[in-house]
Scaffold this motif. Structure first.
Motif, PDB file in Angstrom:
ATOM      1  N   VAL A  63      -8.566   5.556 -19.645  1.00 43.19           N
ATOM      2  CA  VAL A  63      -7.643   6.420 -18.918  1.00 43.19           C
ATOM      3  C   VAL A  63      -6.222   6.227 -19.424  1.00 43.19           C
ATOM      4  O   VAL A  63      -5.491   7.175 -19.681  1.00 43.19           O
TER       5      VAL A  63
ATOM      6  N   LEU B 171      -1.163   3.613  -7.613  1.00 39.80           N
ATOM      7  CA  LEU B 171      -2.220   3.685  -6.615  1.00 39.80           C
ATOM      8  C   LEU B 171      -3.307   2.656  -6.906  1.00 39.80           C
ATOM      9  O   LEU B 171      -3.813   1.980  -5.999  1.00 39.80           O
ATOM     10  N   LEU B 172      -3.637   2.511  -8.205  1.00 37.76           N
ATOM     11  CA  LEU B 172      -4.618   1.487  -8.586  1.00 37.76           C
ATOM     12  C   LEU B 172      -4.136   0.112  -8.163  1.00 37.76           C
ATOM     13  O   LEU B 172      -4.882  -0.682  -7.581  1.00 37.76           O
TER      14      LEU B 172
ATOM     15  N   GLN C 153      -4.871  11.216  -2.617  1.00 41.25           N
ATOM     16  CA  GLN C 153      -3.482  11.030  -2.212  1.00 41.25           C
ATOM     17  C   GLN C 153      -3.305  11.254  -0.719  1.00 41.25           C
ATOM     18  O   GLN C 153      -2.244  10.964  -0.173  1.00 41.25           O
TER      19      GLN C 153
ATOM     20  N   TRP D 232       1.097   4.183  -2.772  1.00 42.44           N
ATOM     21  CA  TRP D 232       0.661   5.526  -2.403  1.00 42.44           C
ATOM     22  C   TRP D 232       1.786   6.537  -2.595  1.00 42.44           C
ATOM     23  O   TRP D 232       1.564   7.641  -3.096  1.00 42.44           O
TER      24      TRP D 232
ATOM     25  N   LEU E  59     -10.953   6.474  -8.045  1.00 42.48           N
ATOM     26  CA  LEU E  59      -9.630   6.850  -8.525  1.00 42.48           C
ATOM     27  C   LEU E  59      -9.681   7.182 -10.011  1.00 42.48           C
ATOM     28  O   LEU E  59      -9.201   8.222 -10.440  1.00 42.48           O
TER      29      LEU E  59
ATOM     30  N   PHE F 231       0.829  -1.202   0.000  1.00 40.09           N
ATOM     31  CA  PHE F 231       0.000   0.000   0.000  1.00 40.09           C
ATOM     32  C   PHE F 231       0.862   1.251   0.000  1.00 40.09           C
ATOM     33  O   PHE F 231       0.643   2.182  -0.787  1.00 40.09           O
TER      34      PHE F 231
ATOM     35  N   VAL G  90     -10.707   1.922 -17.279  1.00 35.60           N
ATOM     36  CA  VAL G  90      -9.265   1.899 -17.053  1.00 35.60           C
ATOM     37  C   VAL G  90      -8.532   2.055 -18.372  1.00 35.60           C
ATOM     38  O   VAL G  90      -7.556   2.795 -18.492  1.00 35.60           O
TER      39      VAL G  90
ATOM     40  N   ARG H 227       3.010   8.504  -6.191  1.00 35.05           N
ATOM     41  CA  ARG H 227       2.294   9.589  -6.882  1.00 35.05           C
ATOM     42  C   ARG H 227       2.038   9.244  -8.340  1.00 35.05           C
ATOM     43  O   ARG H 227       2.376   9.997  -9.234  1.00 35.05           O
ATOM     44  N   ASN H 228       1.508   8.057  -8.544  1.00 37.81           N
ATOM     45  CA  ASN H 228       1.265   7.605  -9.904  1.00 37.81           C
ATOM     46  C   ASN H 228      -0.051   6.874  -9.860  1.00 37.81           C
ATOM     47  O   ASN H 228      -0.280   6.042  -8.987  1.00 37.81           O
ATOM     48  N   LYS H 229      -0.940   7.171 -10.815  1.00 36.94           N
ATOM     49  CA  LYS H 229      -2.279   6.587 -10.711  1.00 36.94           C
ATOM     50  C   LYS H 229      -2.242   5.075 -10.890  1.00 36.94           C
ATOM     51  O   LYS H 229      -3.008   4.354 -10.267  1.00 36.94           O
TER      52      LYS H 229
ATOM     53  N   GLU I 264     -11.480   1.943  -6.790  1.00 38.17           N
ATOM     54  CA  GLU I 264     -10.960   2.002  -8.148  1.00 38.17           C
ATOM     55  C   GLU I 264     -11.704   3.007  -8.990  1.00 38.17           C
ATOM     56  O   GLU I 264     -11.103   3.827  -9.678  1.00 38.17           O
TER      57      GLU I 264
ATOM     58  N   MET J  78      -4.386  -0.299  -4.417  1.00 33.52           N
ATOM     59  CA  MET J  78      -5.774  -0.509  -4.004  1.00 33.52           C
ATOM     60  C   MET J  78      -6.193  -1.954  -4.241  1.00 33.52           C
ATOM     61  O   MET J  78      -6.759  -2.607  -3.370  1.00 33.52           O
ATOM     62  N   ARG J  79      -5.917  -2.408  -5.457  1.00 33.99           N
ATOM     63  CA  ARG J  79      -6.280  -3.792  -5.777  1.00 33.99           C
ATOM     64  C   ARG J  79      -5.548  -4.761  -4.860  1.00 33.99           C
ATOM     65  O   ARG J  79      -6.140  -5.715  -4.356  1.00 33.99           O
TER      66      ARG J  79
END
Lengths: 418, 219
Positions: free
Chosen positions: A417, A157-158, B79, A149, B214, A145, A414, A152-154, B211, A161-162
């Motif tokens: 994006v 972070l995705l 964040q 976090w 986000l 995690f 996704v 700083r990259n989506k 998700e 989270m997963r």
């Protein structure tokens, strides 16, 4: 058979005390040789083995350029990783970014000291070793995690989270499928669990034991983020997940931690279900019974070398099973992953705890174990519960077609994006 | 040796507790809290209660800290790095309240007296129990240390059974309540940006929500 084993244990323990008389030397050996030498070496050659096995499954040859059979490939890879530049993104949270891989690696290493590789070869033997093992392996979720976090990259972070959703969910069936072992062994100590298996045979050889072994294996594969549960680092969707922004040896630490956890969960499965270093059923007590005598260092080596050999053979088979599954199955969707954990694995594991209590009453508690009765009662129970839970799971999935659409829509979101 | 170790662990614990309160970044504060939980586990090891230490790590770091991080990310900006500011007045008031609470606790614990002639609560070793003490197995302290899992399990299911069951019912109620809050009844909306899912599992909902939150915030 069981009576014959009884005399062996005092002798075996006597050997343990001989080594305990020189604890500092033992600790130096354990730390320097095993933890800094052998385990990273095992990881390196697990990676080589995975590349070879995956290549064979895809009708390729795999690494074959560096050294004979490509055996020096891991060393070349390690040198490459060490010499690469260690980048920290400018907007990243620097300290958390640096701490995260260390936390994951520490978690993977801390699992190993309680594994009984042979008689007297568990580095430490806390009375609640199994709880300790579950506790330290749950630290890796935090590390993953933080890695995702702090980058700083989506995509990171995705992935994080997963990963956390998956690790938290599959930890439940993992722990629940260990519960029958605690019930049967009557102890949380890994060494006691090994000794009980020398006496009673592998815990695998019972219907609830087999079911628990299968659920533990599935949960283990999910816990170490391997295909078909590799959503946190799904290359085709979110680049590399939580370690997208890591480079050089810091990425190497993630790599090391991942394969070390593969080794660790294989050791866990071997130690608690496959009888550690003992031979299968007709010879369950071997080689502990035959080689159990003697109190010298030589006798200890003579006993432990075959034990470690058999243990490692079982671990290799278990790891090969993981490679096989990885080469065979496609990746799951997020909603399938969660539904499988909570609607199929957890109910099945809870039912299995009750069935294993029946097995305990039939086989382990009576002074004269009644294996026939145990198999006759628990096998139908296991089959019925698997079919019942599967039917419930199927009907619950069929009743919610909306989940299918949300899953595919999510993937398209996704994709748009990226 | 033990005194020095205790001093070191306690100092680090107090420092990380201070870090939890003073850190402006919420995730950093959460990390300090994790460090504090870990140092509590170290104190359990110092007291030869390694089972409790393992449970502490399992429950607080493995579960509570993770849920906490999830909570930070789902409720604030994703964040979690909008630095929170505290006004000076709030700082002073909070500090006064903390010092007052500390004074009350120290005074209360050291000057505690027994009710109606009985000895003080912290000087007796027996605790009120539903399960009669005579029926319990008399177990020595050494046995409890050597197999603490067994000792804790027996006490939980005999002596503290009421508290244990009450906590279980409370947690189940909380779980059911959380699911009831998370479920959105009704038909699926036509609006594609609306993420309506009926009768879905709370955990998968949380993951999906994270998700989609986000992706929508980044898109």
């Amino acid at each position: 058979m069981n009576v014959a084993c009884d005399w062996a244990f005092p002798l075996v323990w006597a050997q343990q005390s001989e080594l305990d008389s020189i604890p500092w030397l033992k600790w130096i050996i354990v730390l320097a040789v095993v933890f800094f030498g052998i385990f990273p070496g095992i990881v390196a050659y697990t990676v080589w083995g995975e590349r070879k096995v995956a290549a064979r499954f895809q009708d390729r040859i795999g690494p074959n350029r560096v050294g004979p059979l490509g055996l020096l490939q891991p060393i070349a890879d390690a040198i490459k990783l060490i010499t690469k530049e260690d980048l920290v993104p400018r907007s990243a949270d620097r300290w958390v970014h640096l701490i995260a891989p260390v936390l994951i690696l520490v978690s993977a290493f801390l699992v190993l000291p309680v594994i009984p590789f042979g008689v007297g070869l568990a580095a430490v033997n806390p009375p609640s070793g199994l709880i300790y093992l579950i506790a330290v392996s749950s630290l890796s979720a935090l590390g993953i995690f933080l890695a995702g976090w702090s980058s700083r990259n989506k995509y990171s972070l995705l992935g994080a989270m997963r990963a956390v959703a998956q690790l938290v969910s599959y930890e439940v069936p993992q722990v629940l499928s260990i519960v029958p072992i605690i019930l049967w062994a009557g102890s949380l100590s890994m060494v006691t669990i090994f000794d009980k298996q020398v006496l009673y045979g592998w815990f695998l050889f019972s219907p609830p034991g087999m079911l628990a072994f299968v659920t533990l294996t599935i949960a283990n594969i999910a816990e170490v983020n391997r295909t078909p549960f590799d959503l946190p680092e799904a290359e085709s969707e979110i680049i590399a997940g939580y370690h997208t922004e890591y480079s050089g040896m810091r990425f190497g630490l993630f790599f090391l931690a991942e394969y070390l956890s593969v080794f660790a969960v294989s050791c866990l499965g071997t130690a608690i279900f496959l009888g550690g270093g003992t031979l299968p059923w007709p010879l369950t007590g071997e080689p502990v019974v035959t080689l159990g005598g003697g109190e010298t260092l030589f006798a200890m080596l003579l006993l432990n070398l075959p034990l470690i050999g058999i243990f490692m053979a079982k671990v290799s088979l278990y790891i090969f099973l993981m490679f096989w599954i990885r080469a065979t199955l496609p990746r799951l969707r997020v909603d399938q992953l969660m539904a499988f954990a909570w609607k199929f694995m957890v109910p099945l594991c809870i039912i299995n705890i009750f069935i294993s209590a029946v097995w305990y009453e039939c086989v382990i508690r009576p002074s004269k174990p009644n294996y026939l009765l145990g198999w006759g009662v628990t096998l139908p129970l296991v089959v019925v519960s698997i079919i019942g839970v599967l039917a419930l799971y199927r009907s619950s999935m069929k009743a919610e077609p909306v989940e299918l659409t949300t899953g595919s829509r999510r993937r398209s979101v996704v994709r748009s994006v990226s | 040796m033990n005194q020095i170790l205790f001093g070191v662990i306690a100092t680090m614990g107090v420092l990380s507790a201070l870090g939890t309160v003073l850190a402006r970044n919420l995730v950093h504060a959460g990390l300090f809290l994790v460090a504090f939980f870990f140092l509590i586990a170290c104190q359990f090891v110092m007291l030869e209660a390694e089972f409790l230490a393992a449970v502490q790590v399992l429950v607080y770091i493995g579960a509570v800290a993770i849920i906490l991080m999830f909570g930070i990310m789902l409720t604030r900006n994703i964040q979690g790095d909008d630095t929170t500011t505290v006004s000076r007045a709030g700082f002073i008031a909070g500090g006064l309240a903390a010092v007052g609470l500390l004074t009350v606790l120290i005074f209360g614990i050291t000057h505690e007296e027994g009710r109606s002639g009985r000895p003080a609560w912290n000087s007796v070793t027996t605790r009120p129990a539903i399960y009669p003490a005579s029926a319990r197995k008399s177990e020595s302290q050494a046995a409890a240390i050597n197999n603490m899992g067994l000792a804790v399990g027996e006490d939980l299911l005999t002596r503290y059974i009421v508290a244990f069951e009450a906590a279980g019912i409370l947690l189940t109620a909380a779980l059911v309540g959380a699911i009831a809050l998370a479920i959105q009844e009704g038909p699926v909306s036509d609006d594609p940006s609306d993420r309506v899912k009926s009768k879905q599992n709370a955990e998968s909902l949380a993951a999906d929500e994270a998700e989609s939150l986000l992706t929508s915030s980044r898109a």
